[in-house]
Write a protein that holds these residues in place. Structure first.
Motif, PDB file in Angstrom:
ATOM      1  N   GLY A 253     -48.498 -12.107   2.863  1.00 32.17           N
ATOM      2  CA  GLY A 253     -48.422 -12.730   4.183  1.00 32.17           C
ATOM      3  C   GLY A 253     -49.697 -12.580   4.985  1.00 32.17           C
ATOM      4  O   GLY A 253     -49.666 -12.438   6.198  1.00 32.17           O
ATOM      5  N   ILE A 254     -50.834 -12.610   4.306  1.00 26.99           N
ATOM      6  CA  ILE A 254     -52.094 -12.540   5.056  1.00 26.99           C
ATOM      7  C   ILE A 254     -52.462 -13.937   5.559  1.00 26.99           C
ATOM      8  O   ILE A 254     -51.989 -14.943   5.038  1.00 26.99           O
ATOM      9  CB  ILE A 254     -53.248 -11.981   4.190  1.00 26.99           C
ATOM     10  N   LYS A 255     -53.304 -13.983   6.571  1.00 26.65           N
ATOM     11  CA  LYS A 255     -53.763 -15.273   7.095  1.00 26.65           C
ATOM     12  C   LYS A 255     -54.633 -15.955   6.038  1.00 26.65           C
ATOM     13  O   LYS A 255     -55.327 -15.292   5.280  1.00 26.65           O
ATOM     14  CB  LYS A 255     -54.617 -15.049   8.347  1.00 26.65           C
ATOM     15  N   PRO A 256     -54.624 -17.290   5.985  1.00 28.84           N
ATOM     16  CA  PRO A 256     -55.437 -17.982   4.976  1.00 28.84           C
ATOM     17  C   PRO A 256     -56.942 -17.784   5.211  1.00 28.84           C
ATOM     18  O   PRO A 256     -57.379 -17.570   6.339  1.00 28.84           O
ATOM     19  CB  PRO A 256     -55.065 -19.451   5.164  1.00 28.84           C
ATOM     20  N   PHE A 257     -57.696 -17.857   4.128  1.00 27.37           N
ATOM     21  CA  PHE A 257     -59.154 -17.750   4.232  1.00 27.37           C
ATOM     22  C   PHE A 257     -59.739 -19.054   4.759  1.00 27.37           C
ATOM     23  O   PHE A 257     -59.205 -20.131   4.475  1.00 27.37           O
ATOM     24  CB  PHE A 257     -59.762 -17.444   2.860  1.00 27.37           C
ATOM     25  N   ASP A 258     -60.824 -18.952   5.501  1.00 28.32           N
ATOM     26  CA  ASP A 258     -61.517 -20.155   5.952  1.00 28.32           C
ATOM     27  C   ASP A 258     -62.441 -20.685   4.874  1.00 28.32           C
ATOM     28  O   ASP A 258     -62.608 -21.887   4.716  1.00 28.32           O
ATOM     29  CB  ASP A 258     -62.334 -19.857   7.213  1.00 28.32           C
ATOM     30  N   THR A 259     -63.076 -19.762   4.155  1.00 31.89           N
ATOM     31  CA  THR A 259     -63.957 -20.174   3.061  1.00 31.89           C
ATOM     32  C   THR A 259     -63.678 -19.321   1.840  1.00 31.89           C
ATOM     33  O   THR A 259     -63.384 -18.133   1.943  1.00 31.89           O
ATOM     34  CB  THR A 259     -65.445 -19.995   3.444  1.00 31.89           C
ATOM     35  N   LEU A 260     -63.734 -19.962   0.681  1.00 30.52           N
ATOM     36  CA  LEU A 260     -63.516 -19.262  -0.587  1.00 30.52           C
ATOM     37  C   LEU A 260     -64.751 -19.481  -1.442  1.00 30.52           C
ATOM     38  O   LEU A 260     -64.661 -19.965  -2.555  1.00 30.52           O
ATOM     39  CB  LEU A 260     -62.302 -19.858  -1.294  1.00 30.52           C
ATOM     40  N   TYR A 261     -65.892 -19.171  -0.866  1.00 31.04           N
ATOM     41  CA  TYR A 261     -67.110 -19.353  -1.638  1.00 31.04           C
ATOM     42  C   TYR A 261     -67.242 -18.200  -2.611  1.00 31.04           C
ATOM     43  O   TYR A 261     -67.359 -17.055  -2.202  1.00 31.04           O
ATOM     44  CB  TYR A 261     -68.326 -19.376  -0.713  1.00 31.04           C
ATOM     45  N   GLY A 262     -67.219 -18.515  -3.853  1.00 30.05           N
ATOM     46  CA  GLY A 262     -67.398 -17.467  -4.842  1.00 30.05           C
ATOM     47  C   GLY A 262     -68.868 -17.303  -5.169  1.00 30.05           C
ATOM     48  O   GLY A 262     -69.728 -18.014  -4.622  1.00 30.05           O
ATOM     49  N   GLU A 263     -69.134 -16.396  -6.069  1.00 28.82           N
ATOM     50  CA  GLU A 263     -70.531 -16.177  -6.462  1.00 28.82           C
ATOM     51  C   GLU A 263     -71.145 -17.450  -7.048  1.00 28.82           C
ATOM     52  O   GLU A 263     -72.329 -17.711  -6.873  1.00 28.82           O
ATOM     53  CB  GLU A 263     -70.611 -15.022  -7.456  1.00 28.82           C
ATOM     54  N   ALA A 264     -70.330 -18.252  -7.744  1.00 26.90           N
ATOM     55  CA  ALA A 264     -70.844 -19.467  -8.386  1.00 26.90           C
ATOM     56  C   ALA A 264     -71.403 -20.456  -7.358  1.00 26.90           C
ATOM     57  O   ALA A 264     -72.378 -21.158  -7.612  1.00 26.90           O
ATOM     58  CB  ALA A 264     -69.741 -20.143  -9.208  1.00 26.90           C
ATOM     59  N   PHE A 265     -70.762 -20.474  -6.198  1.00 26.29           N
ATOM     60  CA  PHE A 265     -71.172 -21.382  -5.129  1.00 26.29           C
ATOM     61  C   PHE A 265     -72.649 -21.177  -4.767  1.00 26.29           C
ATOM     62  O   PHE A 265     -73.334 -22.109  -4.367  1.00 26.29           O
ATOM     63  CB  PHE A 265     -70.274 -21.133  -3.912  1.00 26.29           C
ATOM     64  N   TYR A 266     -73.095 -19.929  -4.920  1.00 27.10           N
ATOM     65  CA  TYR A 266     -74.460 -19.604  -4.482  1.00 27.10           C
ATOM     66  C   TYR A 266     -75.502 -19.753  -5.594  1.00 27.10           C
ATOM     67  O   TYR A 266     -76.692 -19.580  -5.351  1.00 27.10           O
ATOM     68  CB  TYR A 266     -74.499 -18.187  -3.892  1.00 27.10           C
ATOM     69  N   GLU A 267     -75.032 -20.071  -6.789  1.00 29.40           N
ATOM     70  CA  GLU A 267     -75.947 -20.222  -7.931  1.00 29.40           C
ATOM     71  C   GLU A 267     -77.154 -21.126  -7.638  1.00 29.40           C
ATOM     72  O   GLU A 267     -78.295 -20.741  -7.889  1.00 29.40           O
ATOM     73  CB  GLU A 267     -75.176 -20.785  -9.142  1.00 29.40           C
ATOM     74  N   PRO A 268     -76.911 -22.324  -7.070  1.00 33.47           N
ATOM     75  CA  PRO A 268     -78.052 -23.235  -6.855  1.00 33.47           C
ATOM     76  C   PRO A 268     -79.084 -22.684  -5.880  1.00 33.47           C
ATOM     77  O   PRO A 268     -80.195 -23.201  -5.814  1.00 33.47           O
ATOM     78  CB  PRO A 268     -77.386 -24.495  -6.254  1.00 33.47           C
ATOM     79  N   MET A 269     -78.715 -21.660  -5.121  1.00 28.76           N
ATOM     80  CA  MET A 269     -79.655 -21.156  -4.108  1.00 28.76           C
ATOM     81  C   MET A 269     -80.482 -19.974  -4.605  1.00 28.76           C
ATOM     82  O   MET A 269     -81.338 -19.458  -3.892  1.00 28.76           O
ATOM     83  CB  MET A 269     -78.877 -20.722  -2.866  1.00 28.76           C
ATOM     84  N   LEU A 270     -80.207 -19.546  -5.845  1.00 27.94           N
ATOM     85  CA  LEU A 270     -80.877 -18.341  -6.344  1.00 27.94           C
ATOM     86  C   LEU A 270     -82.391 -18.530  -6.436  1.00 27.94           C
ATOM     87  O   LEU A 270     -83.159 -17.619  -6.144  1.00 27.94           O
ATOM     88  CB  LEU A 270     -80.322 -17.970  -7.718  1.00 27.94           C
ATOM     89  N   LYS A 271     -82.782 -19.756  -6.833  1.00 25.84           N
ATOM     90  CA  LYS A 271     -84.214 -19.999  -7.004  1.00 25.84           C
ATOM     91  C   LYS A 271     -84.970 -19.768  -5.707  1.00 25.84           C
ATOM     92  O   LYS A 271     -86.028 -19.131  -5.684  1.00 25.84           O
ATOM     93  CB  LYS A 271     -84.431 -21.447  -7.507  1.00 25.84           C
TER      94      LYS A 271
END
Ligand code: ARG
Length: 575
Positions: A253-271
């Protein structure tokens, strides 16, 4: 009405009359209600300057204060070695009850946060791996910190930093290809158990056959390059895991998350992060790998790129913070909730965030939770010895059935949450069901029961707010008169003397990101209420003060419900 400021100013003026320029006057609640509502130690601090004994000095201060009329202060006492204690007046408490009844579910909230953005990141389980007791702690603690900050007027963004990228997916793919298939997993009754089983099997087999590890590395590389088959298997593991995680979140019964950005989401920004690091010159090569070193070796170096060029968990965290800084602004407050085993790691990350200009350290917070051990030591997650979280939840609910069959869901889950929130997050927990689901102990069910009791008293009474207000003046007459009303045994009921503190407690919990302040306060409050209840007949037509007692009960039911709500604990109608 800000009593603390009034007291500070009045005490400061009194000190001045006695020849002392006090820079700071500390006004606190004494630890024990028997010593009044507020207290100051100025006599202990400044008596030396006048070469007086603290207690002598305290008496002189008191003499000056006594001839003044300080609003809402009834009585001043000198106690102990030279403390000056203040007692609030009954008028103050009446005003406060009025305020609580007026503000209802808003009582305790404020605009302290001034709509400042704050990202609260918590839970963050890993795809195709067990949702551990540690993730459970993170979920419960993070949810309540987010609730509290929201209540205090922050603009909260709840983020779940899923572990959905990394070399382990190579292993998962190999395991599925060798010993199972997408279809088989999709058809299995518990997809999550099937995935975790394969993961465990991989590690067992790889000990005998190291070529499996090479194969896994290749498959991860394929996945990174967008290979169709690898992607298909990967997507299936994400889908199955998310279904499982959502089931857990729903049960909690926790409140829903606003964002579910996982580690994969940030892959394109690693460079771009690697470029920032390059430009800033903070990384050094060591045996082909890239590491960041810290000034004066404050922390051990942190690796951000392996010698084969692969990035790591840390690189993805830096990308995460770069993204957050750009998207939400550098003034955003960012909180991560994880186990204390990552405390050093986050210190390193915060330091690098500052070096790269993503966030100032002061805007980065880590809340670390300790581990949970069961009384018989059974609860450690060793290889193959997985604790299934839904079984923990099931057991909590089963045990709560002893209290009441109908409310077992709410009470069982509430009990598990409160057990986690009642102590400082960093402390380790010995998991003990007898303590957790115990109506008489320092437990969630005890608080829920106290709230239910107050509500059921209110149902018996036909009292309305209007009556309380119109009865107030005459009530005051009664209370100030010689007739001692049945208010309990002390100066005035401890219950009233705790209720008004709720907003302070919430602020402190918000400022220190620590829900246990709320939890501990609620225990004290509930105990005051239960004593009050034991000593008073609350609903009594023949008692002219009954209207006050009902109002006080009502105020209690509001405050405890608000507090439990911040902890994410629901209250049943009956118990
Ligand atoms: N998935 C990680 C784990 O299970 C926790 C992630 C915490 N958040 C972060 N930004 N690193 O340990």
């Amino acid at each position: 009405m800000n009593i603390i400021e009034t007291l500070q100013n009045t005490v400061q003026k009194a000190l001045k009359e006695l020849g002392i320029e006090a820079k700071e006057v500390i006004i606190e609640h004494p630890a024990d209600l028997a010593n009044g509502d507020y207290s100051t130690n100025v006599a202990l601090i400044y008596s030396k300057e006048l070469k007086l004994k603290p207690i002598e000095f305290a008496k002189r201060i008191k003499d000056i204060l006594d001839v003044q009329k300080i609003e809402y202060i009834d009585k001043i006492e000198v106690a102990g070695a030279g403390f000056i204690n203040f007692y609030l007046s009954k008028d103050f408490f009446e005003e406060n009850i009025k305020e609580i009844l007026k503000q209802k579910e808003k009582f305790g909230s404020s605009d302290l946060g001034k709509k400042r953005k704050v990202i609260v990141e918590y839970s963050s389980p890993n795809i195709a791996k067990p949702f551990t007791i540690g993730h459970l702690r993170s979920t419960i603690i993070g949810d309540s910190v987010a609730n509290t900050l929201e209540f205090l007027g922050y603009k909260v963004i709840r983020d779940n930093h899923l572990g959905d990228w990394g070399t382990q997916f190579g292993k998962q793919i190999v395991a599925i290809k060798h010993w199972s298939s997408i279809d088989v997993i999709k058809k299995s009754e518990n997809q999550m158990k099937a995935l975790v089983g394969l993961y465990v099997k991989f590690h067992r087999e790889a000990e005998k056959d190291p070529t499996l590890d090479d194969e896994a590395r290749e498959w991860f590389l394929k996945l990174e390059k967008g290979d169709k088959e690898a992607r298909e298997i990967y997507d299936m593991t994400v889908e199955a895991s998310m279904k499982y995680f959502n089931m857990i979140y729903e049960r909690l019964g926790i409140k829903p998350f606003d964002t579910l950005y996982g580690e994969a989401f940030y892959e394109p920004m690693l460079k771009s992060v690697l470029e920032d690091i390059e430009k800033s010159g903070i990384a050094k090569e060591s045996e082909g790998a890239k590491l960041i070193f810290f000034e004066n070796e404050k922390y051990p170096p942190l690796m951000i790129q392996k010698k084969d060029g692969a990035t790591l968990y840390a690189t993805r965290d830096l990308a995460t913070d770069k993204y957050r800084s750009q998207k939400y602004g550098k003034d955003t407050l960012v909180i991560n909730e994880t186990g204390t085993e990552q405390s050093l790691y986050f210190k390193q990350i915060f330091e690098i965030d500052e070096m790269l200009g993503y966030f100032d350290k002061k805007n980065r917070v880590h809340i670390g939770h300790g581990f949970i051990r069961s009384k018989d030591g059974k609860m450690s997650t060793r290889k193959g010895n997985v604790i299934w979280l839904e079984e923990v939840l099931d057991e909590g609910i089963m045990r709560a059935k002893v209290i009441n069959e109908d409310t077992a869901d709410m009470v069982g889950i509430g009990a598990i949450k409160f057990n986690d929130l009642k102590r400082e997050a960093s402390q380790n927990i010995i998991f003990d069901w007898d303590e957790i689901v115990n109506l008489k102990g320092d437990s969630g069910p005890y608080l829920q029961y106290s709230c239910v009791r107050a509500k059921s008293i209110l149902q018996k009474s036909s009292f309305h707010m209007k009556e309380f207000l119109s009865a107030l003046p005459s009530l005051r007459g009664l209370r100030h008169g010689t007739k001692i009303l049945s208010y309990g045994t002390m100066y005035t009921a401890p219950l009233e003397r705790l209720l008004y503190r709720f907003p302070e407690v919430v602020s402190r919990a918000g400022k220190e990101y620590a829900s246990h302040f709320i939890a501990q306060y609620l225990l004290e409050l509930a105990s005051a209420f239960n004593n009050y209840y034991a000593q008073n007949k609350i609903v009594d037509e023949n008692d002219p003060t009954s209207v006050h007692k009902v109002a006080l009960t009502h105020a209690f039911s509001i405050v405890i419900a608000n507090g439990l709500n911040l902890l994410g604990i629901k209250v049943p109608d009956r118990m």
